[in-house]
Design a protein around this motif. Structure first.
Motif, short mmCIF file in Angstrom:
data_model
loop_
_atom_site.label_atom_id
_atom_site.label_comp_id
_atom_site.label_asym_id
_atom_site.label_seq_id
_atom_site.Cartn_x
_atom_site.Cartn_y
_atom_site.Cartn_z
N PHE A 173 -3.60 -10.41 -8.34
CA PHE A 173 -4.45 -9.94 -7.52
C PHE A 173 -4.45 -10.60 -5.47
N SER A 174 -3.77 -10.74 -5.42
CA SER A 174 -3.73 -11.04 -3.52
C SER A 174 -2.84 -10.81 -2.85
N GLN A 175 -1.08 -11.00 -3.37
CA GLN A 175 -0.75 -10.34 -1.50
C GLN A 175 -0.23 -9.33 -1.91
N SER A 176 0.62 -9.03 -3.18
CA SER A 176 1.06 -7.83 -3.63
C SER A 176 -0.72 -6.43 -3.57
N ASN A 177 -2.18 -7.06 -3.68
CA ASN A 177 -2.65 -6.51 -3.51
C ASN A 177 -2.77 -6.37 -2.02
N ALA A 178 -2.21 -6.97 -1.69
CA ALA A 178 -2.80 -6.09 0.29
C ALA A 178 -1.80 -5.87 0.53
N ASP A 179 -0.68 -6.24 0.21
CA ASP A 179 0.11 -5.22 1.00
C ASP A 179 0.21 -3.10 0.25
N PHE A 180 -0.73 -3.58 -0.78
CA PHE A 180 -0.44 -2.34 -1.01
C PHE A 180 -1.68 -1.50 -0.43
N LYS A 181 -2.77 -2.36 -0.58
CA LYS A 181 -4.34 -1.82 0.65
C LYS A 181 -2.98 -1.08 1.80
N HIS A 182 -2.37 -2.09 2.42
CA HIS A 182 -1.68 -1.95 3.39
C HIS A 182 -1.07 -0.44 3.50
N SER A 183 -0.33 -0.49 2.36
CA SER A 183 0.48 1.21 2.17
C SER A 183 -0.88 2.38 1.84
N GLN A 184 -1.57 2.37 1.77
CA GLN A 184 -2.37 3.28 1.61
C GLN A 184 -2.81 3.92 2.95
N HIS A 185 -2.21 3.30 4.52
CA HIS A 185 -1.99 4.18 4.88
C HIS A 185 -1.38 5.23 5.64
N ALA A 186 -0.24 4.87 4.79
CA ALA A 186 0.89 5.69 5.05
C ALA A 186 0.31 7.21 4.15
N SER A 187 1.54 8.42 4.94
CA SER A 187 1.12 9.39 4.33
C SER A 187 0.89 9.76 2.77
N SER A 188 0.90 11.27 3.21
CA SER A 188 -0.32 11.21 1.71
C SER A 188 0.72 12.16 0.95
N ASP A 189 2.52 12.20 1.79
CA ASP A 189 3.07 13.03 0.68
C ASP A 189 3.91 11.66 -0.02
N VAL A 190 2.95 10.50 0.58
CA VAL A 190 3.79 9.55 0.04
C VAL A 190 3.66 9.22 -1.66
N GLU A 191 4.36 9.05 -2.72
CA GLU A 191 3.60 8.98 -4.12
C GLU A 191 3.82 7.42 -3.77
N LYS A 192 2.92 7.16 -5.22
CA LYS A 192 2.83 5.14 -5.21
C LYS A 192 2.98 5.15 -6.77
N MET A 193 3.11 4.24 -7.21
CA MET A 193 2.92 3.49 -8.53
C MET A 193 3.38 1.95 -9.03
N VAL A 194 2.17 1.41 -9.45
CA VAL A 194 2.29 0.00 -9.62
C VAL A 194 2.51 -0.30 -11.39
N LEU A 195 3.99 -1.13 -11.38
CA LEU A 195 4.79 -1.37 -12.62
C LEU A 195 4.03 -2.60 -13.17
N GLY A 196 3.46 -2.49 -13.99
CA GLY A 196 3.09 -3.93 -14.82
C GLY A 196 3.70 -4.94 -15.46
N ASN A 197 4.99 -5.09 -14.68
CA ASN A 197 6.65 -5.34 -16.02
C ASN A 197 5.94 -6.67 -16.16
N LYS A 198 6.80 -7.70 -17.43
CA LYS A 198 7.23 -8.42 -18.14
C LYS A 198 5.88 -8.25 -19.66
N CYS A 199 5.89 -7.25 -20.07
CA CYS A 199 4.68 -7.16 -20.79
C CYS A 199 5.08 -7.55 -21.79
N ASP A 200 6.04 -8.08 -22.18
CA ASP A 200 6.91 -8.28 -23.29
C ASP A 200 5.81 -9.73 -23.61
N MET A 201 6.00 -10.28 -22.55
CA MET A 201 5.31 -11.98 -22.44
C MET A 201 3.81 -11.78 -22.93
N THR A 202 3.53 -11.75 -23.62
CA THR A 202 2.06 -11.80 -24.33
C THR A 202 1.67 -12.84 -23.99
#
Ligand code: GTP
Length: 206
Positions: free
Chosen positions: A93-122
């Motif tokens: 909820f810190s840096q990555s989040n801020a970066d992603f907010k920044h990317s919201q200014h990108a063109s609407s042609d740009v598709e975005k997706m977030v992966l929550g990795n290491k979901c095996d580490m329950t």
């Protein structure tokens, strides 16, 4: 002749250690290496997938981006963005989040997706599935939990992203509002490109 119908450029971003390299290796080589693999020196990997009878070539770049200028350039370029986060770490909820907010200014042609990795580490996870999903809704982007280690959802994630990029492009072609090839930018990378560091090389071709 051309061996593909579509070429999509994807960019894997995220903090160090979230598993970008592992996610990419899992997808491109169906392989998981538990030892630390340094990103340095590797620019991109390619995998061509079959999507509804079409050959879709995915060129996947990955990096931990610190350089602000480069970050900006990337977000405004034709790369679609896969943000990899780590479910066991509070920086979600810190840096990555801020970066992603920044990317919201990108063109609407740009598709975005977030992966929550290491979901095996329950046991170690600090981010609930609900929190991840809430974030995705807030930003209006796709969210999937993955495990490069257990090969969970990695394939699905790339296919989901590729499918939505393709749908967007096909839509555009139908409406004729733009050049059908606007997203199929040719990339001018040669193996002989002078090694001036990953970002130097990357920025110079954008
Ligand atoms: P940088 O190269 O520093 O940017 O890191 P990165 O984001 O590429 O991370 P990398 O893929 O090197 O993975 C970091 C560590 O997390 C390694 O020790 C991996 O074995 C581990 N790892 C990656 N994906 C998973 C996963 O899905 N589950 C588990 N349990 N560990 C993982």
């Amino acid at each position: 002749g051309k061996t593909y119908d579509y070429l999509f450029k994807l960019l894997l971003i995220g903090d160090s250690g979230v598993g970008k390299t592992c996610v990419l290796f899992r997808f491109s080589e169906d392989h998981f290496n538990s030892t630390f693999i340094s990103t340095i020196g590797i620019d991109f990997k390619i995998r061509t997938i079959d999507l509804d009878g079409k050959k879709v070539k995915l060129q996947i770049w990955y990096s931990e981006i610190h350089d602000q200028h480069c970050k900006k350039t990337l977000y405004f370029s034709a790369h679609h963005i896969l943000l990899v986060l780590h479910l066991t770490f509070i920086r979600f909820f810190s840096q990555s989040n801020a970066d992603f907010k920044h990317s919201q200014h990108a063109s609407s042609d740009v598709e975005k997706m977030v992966l929550g990795n290491k979901c095996d580490m329950t046991e170690k996870r600090q981010v609930s599935k609900e929190q991840g999903e809430r974030l995705a809704i807030e930003y209006g982007i796709k969210f999937m939990e993955t495990s490069a280690k257990q090969s969970l959802n990695v394939e699905e994630a790339f296919f989901t992203l590729a499918r939505s990029i393709k749908a967007k492009m096909d839509n555009k072609m139908v409406s004729g509002s733009d050049s059908p090839h606007s997203n199929m930018t040719t990339i001018h990378v040669k193996a002989s490109v002078k090694k001036t560091g990953f970002f130097g090389r990357f920025c110079s071709i954008l």
